[in-house]
Design a protein around this motif. Structure first.
Motif, PDB file in Angstrom:
ATOM      1  N   GLY A 174      33.186  49.271  34.288  1.00 49.24           N
ATOM      2  CA  GLY A 174      34.525  49.406  34.386  1.00 49.24           C
ATOM      3  C   GLY A 174      34.783  48.383  35.710  1.00 49.24           C
ATOM      4  O   GLY A 174      34.034  47.517  35.816  1.00 49.24           O
ATOM      5  N   THR A 175      35.845  48.380  36.449  1.00 49.39           N
ATOM      6  CA  THR A 175      36.165  47.680  37.400  1.00 49.39           C
ATOM      7  C   THR A 175      36.906  48.262  38.546  1.00 49.39           C
ATOM      8  O   THR A 175      37.552  47.870  39.651  1.00 49.39           O
ATOM      9  CB  THR A 175      37.568  46.603  37.131  1.00 49.39           C
ATOM     10  OG1 THR A 175      38.620  47.400  36.387  1.00 49.39           O
ATOM     11  CG2 THR A 175      36.797  45.775  36.022  1.00 49.39           C
ATOM     12  N   GLY A 176      36.452  49.777  38.829  1.00 46.70           N
ATOM     13  CA  GLY A 176      36.902  50.450  39.846  1.00 46.70           C
ATOM     14  C   GLY A 176      36.368  50.100  41.123  1.00 46.70           C
ATOM     15  O   GLY A 176      35.616  49.284  41.371  1.00 46.70           O
ATOM     16  N   ASN A 177      36.642  50.924  42.370  1.00 42.07           N
ATOM     17  CA  ASN A 177      36.216  50.476  43.756  1.00 42.07           C
ATOM     18  C   ASN A 177      34.528  50.979  43.716  1.00 42.07           C
ATOM     19  O   ASN A 177      33.937  50.125  44.363  1.00 42.07           O
ATOM     20  CB  ASN A 177      36.830  51.305  44.679  1.00 42.07           C
ATOM     21  CG  ASN A 177      36.831  52.912  44.561  1.00 42.07           C
ATOM     22  OD1 ASN A 177      36.180  53.354  43.699  1.00 42.07           O
ATOM     23  ND2 ASN A 177      37.357  53.577  45.511  1.00 42.07           N
ATOM     24  N   LEU A 207      36.174  39.627  34.523  1.00 43.72           N
ATOM     25  CA  LEU A 207      36.383  38.159  35.080  1.00 43.72           C
ATOM     26  C   LEU A 207      37.539  37.977  35.926  1.00 43.72           C
ATOM     27  O   LEU A 207      37.609  37.458  36.862  1.00 43.72           O
ATOM     28  CB  LEU A 207      36.423  37.358  33.931  1.00 43.72           C
ATOM     29  CG  LEU A 207      35.152  37.202  32.975  1.00 43.72           C
ATOM     30  CD1 LEU A 207      35.279  36.274  31.669  1.00 43.72           C
ATOM     31  CD2 LEU A 207      33.990  36.667  33.976  1.00 43.72           C
ATOM     32  N   LYS A 208      38.540  38.897  35.635  1.00 40.70           N
ATOM     33  CA  LYS A 208      39.735  38.805  36.552  1.00 40.70           C
ATOM     34  C   LYS A 208      39.471  39.394  37.943  1.00 40.70           C
ATOM     35  O   LYS A 208      39.705  38.817  38.749  1.00 40.70           O
ATOM     36  CB  LYS A 208      40.856  40.067  35.831  1.00 40.70           C
ATOM     37  CG  LYS A 208      42.248  39.250  35.771  1.00 40.70           C
ATOM     38  CD  LYS A 208      43.166  40.126  35.225  1.00 40.70           C
ATOM     39  CE  LYS A 208      43.873  39.659  34.101  1.00 40.70           C
ATOM     40  NZ  LYS A 208      44.817  40.786  33.559  1.00 40.70           N
ATOM     41  N   LEU A 209      38.853  40.093  37.865  1.00 38.33           N
ATOM     42  CA  LEU A 209      38.279  40.891  39.282  1.00 38.33           C
ATOM     43  C   LEU A 209      37.404  39.960  40.078  1.00 38.33           C
ATOM     44  O   LEU A 209      37.522  39.823  41.280  1.00 38.33           O
ATOM     45  CB  LEU A 209      37.549  42.261  39.090  1.00 38.33           C
ATOM     46  CG  LEU A 209      36.944  43.025  40.100  1.00 38.33           C
ATOM     47  CD1 LEU A 209      37.968  43.578  40.828  1.00 38.33           C
ATOM     48  CD2 LEU A 209      35.889  44.036  39.831  1.00 38.33           C
ATOM     49  N   LEU A 210      36.382  39.475  39.547  1.00 42.58           N
ATOM     50  CA  LEU A 210      35.575  38.210  40.006  1.00 42.58           C
ATOM     51  C   LEU A 210      36.377  37.314  40.584  1.00 42.58           C
ATOM     52  O   LEU A 210      36.137  36.729  41.534  1.00 42.58           O
ATOM     53  CB  LEU A 210      34.274  37.985  38.985  1.00 42.58           C
ATOM     54  CG  LEU A 210      33.586  39.077  38.343  1.00 42.58           C
ATOM     55  CD1 LEU A 210      32.603  38.524  37.434  1.00 42.58           C
ATOM     56  CD2 LEU A 210      32.990  39.842  39.638  1.00 42.58           C
ATOM     57  N   LYS A 211      37.274  36.635  39.963  1.00 40.04           N
ATOM     58  CA  LYS A 211      38.008  35.672  40.115  1.00 40.04           C
ATOM     59  C   LYS A 211      38.858  36.045  41.431  1.00 40.04           C
ATOM     60  O   LYS A 211      39.116  35.160  42.556  1.00 40.04           O
ATOM     61  CB  LYS A 211      39.030  35.119  38.987  1.00 40.04           C
ATOM     62  CG  LYS A 211      39.702  34.031  39.573  1.00 40.04           C
ATOM     63  CD  LYS A 211      40.035  32.944  38.371  1.00 40.04           C
ATOM     64  CE  LYS A 211      40.469  31.934  38.923  1.00 40.04           C
ATOM     65  NZ  LYS A 211      40.611  30.748  37.960  1.00 40.04           N
ATOM     66  N   LYS A 212      39.445  37.217  41.365  1.00 38.74           N
ATOM     67  CA  LYS A 212      40.056  37.775  42.513  1.00 38.74           C
ATOM     68  C   LYS A 212      39.320  37.632  43.956  1.00 38.74           C
ATOM     69  O   LYS A 212      39.851  37.460  44.921  1.00 38.74           O
ATOM     70  CB  LYS A 212      40.741  39.099  42.282  1.00 38.74           C
ATOM     71  CG  LYS A 212      41.981  39.457  43.037  1.00 38.74           C
ATOM     72  CD  LYS A 212      42.474  40.893  42.310  1.00 38.74           C
ATOM     73  CE  LYS A 212      43.849  40.984  42.857  1.00 38.74           C
ATOM     74  NZ  LYS A 212      44.433  42.386  42.438  1.00 38.74           N
ATOM     75  N   LEU A 213      37.970  38.138  43.685  1.00 38.89           N
ATOM     76  CA  LEU A 213      37.081  38.430  44.758  1.00 38.89           C
ATOM     77  C   LEU A 213      36.497  36.944  45.084  1.00 38.89           C
ATOM     78  O   LEU A 213      35.620  36.975  45.770  1.00 38.89           O
ATOM     79  CB  LEU A 213      36.213  39.406  44.619  1.00 38.89           C
ATOM     80  CG  LEU A 213      36.549  40.758  44.492  1.00 38.89           C
ATOM     81  CD1 LEU A 213      35.584  41.700  43.710  1.00 38.89           C
ATOM     82  CD2 LEU A 213      37.221  41.445  45.678  1.00 38.89           C
ATOM     83  N   ASN A 214      36.871  36.102  44.195  1.00 38.25           N
ATOM     84  CA  ASN A 214      36.288  34.692  44.486  1.00 38.25           C
ATOM     85  C   ASN A 214      34.675  34.601  44.330  1.00 38.25           C
ATOM     86  O   ASN A 214      34.104  34.124  45.319  1.00 38.25           O
ATOM     87  CB  ASN A 214      36.864  34.108  45.814  1.00 38.25           C
ATOM     88  CG  ASN A 214      36.755  32.714  46.105  1.00 38.25           C
ATOM     89  OD1 ASN A 214      36.762  32.185  44.759  1.00 38.25           O
ATOM     90  ND2 ASN A 214      36.720  32.152  47.304  1.00 38.25           N
TER      91      ASN A 214
END
Ligand code: SF4
Ligand code: SF4
Length: 289
Positions: A174-177, A207-214
């Motif tokens: 998942g992509t949760g906290n 991948l969206k989350l990783l991009k957001k977190l740079n």
């Protein structure tokens, strides 16, 4: 260096990648593998290890001293989790599984000593020595507990307290906290996926989350010969890179059944060589520092 193996959904082979990579890296480096998949930790099973050195993870919970409570209801009104119940002219009652341990009730209560400190166990962490150069820290949720975040944080804290060359995190799906808590500060995040429509969908989310977190993103396609579905365009869109494709193989299947990771059981197999290649990529990242 902190490195993370993650995946948008469960069952993609994330733990197989994490354990084999940890073993391959441990030939040269001191590695702490962190099983942060607290709802279903299974790295120790894949490594045929017994969890050791248990520590409890606890959260604050309010304990009411009804002899001091005036039934004013202020604590109930201020509980954002709706974990407190109060029937007409009654004392507040706690529903423990809803309580986040935020202490707001205690802070807003006007009567000194009406809300005391108590604790509930929400999970456990373990520290197991697998080999001289490989240690395993595991987080595990208490049965029936839904709040995974405190146990992920506790496992992370325990693991980061151990001096090592590499801390390798295996996250929850998942992509949760709970996933964000594990991947934070990673030099590289390896997203494990498979060529299915659901795999592609969930890979995009991670991948969206990783991009957001740079964060630098690598992709490993597991069971790559399962279909013709391609991840190329998606990976390009999020500036990620496919670093390995692992086809289905008898060696992986047998090593899984026997509880001995493929890099140990079949070191000359194609699958083991793929993990050695990933290890070399990780070494390149280490050499940047
Ligand atoms: S805020 Fe304090 S005094 Fe008021 S109901 Fe809650 S525990 Fe009782
Ligand atoms: S600690 Fe927070 S969540 Fe728990 S009962 Fe008090 S206010 Fe509600």
């Amino acid at each position: 260096m902190k490195l993370t193996v993650t995946g948008g959904k469960g069952g993609t082979g994330k733990s197989t990648v994490a354990t084999n990579l940890a073993l391959a890296l441990a030939k040269k480096y001191h590695v702490v593998l962190v099983d942060a998949d607290v709802e279903c930790p299974n790295d120790h099973i894949l490594l045929s290890a017994k969890l050791e050195n248990e520590e409890k993870v606890t959260l604050f919970k309010p304990k009411f001293d009804y002899s001091k409570c005036t039934k004013c209801g202020i604590c109930v009104e201020n509980c954002a989790e709706h974990a407190l119940l109060q029937f007409k002219e009654g004392y507040p009652l706690l529903m423990p599984t809803l309580c986040s341990g935020c202490r707001t009730c205690q802070l807003v209560c006007p009567e000194e000593g009406a809300i005391l400190d108590d604790y509930r166990v929400v999970g456990y962490t373990y520290h197991t020595k697998i080999y001289e150069n490989l240690e395993l820290v595991t987080g595990k949720l208490e049965n029936g507990e839904e709040r995974s975040y405190p146990t992920v944080l506790a496992a992370r804290r325990r693991a980061m307290g151990i001096k090592a060359d590499i801390h390798l995190f295996d996250t929850m799906p998942g992509t949760g906290n709970h996933v964000a808590a594990a991947i934070e500060d990673s030099r590289v995040v390896i997203a494990v996926t498979e060529p299915t429509p659901l795999g592609v969908h969930d890979l995009e989310m991670i991948l969206k989350l990783l991009k957001k977190l740079n964060l630098k993103a690598w992709v490993v396609v597991n069971r790559s010969d399962l279909s013709d579905i391609s991840h190329e365009k998606l990976v390009e869109k999020y500036d990620a890179e496919i670093i390995a494709e692992i086809p289905m193989s008898d060696e992986i299947l047998k090593s899984y059944v026997e509880g001995i990771p493929v890099v140990l059981k079949y070191p000359d197999s194609k699958a083991a060589r793929i993990f050695e290649d990933i290890t070399r990529r990780v070494e390149e990242v280490i050499s940047w520092t």
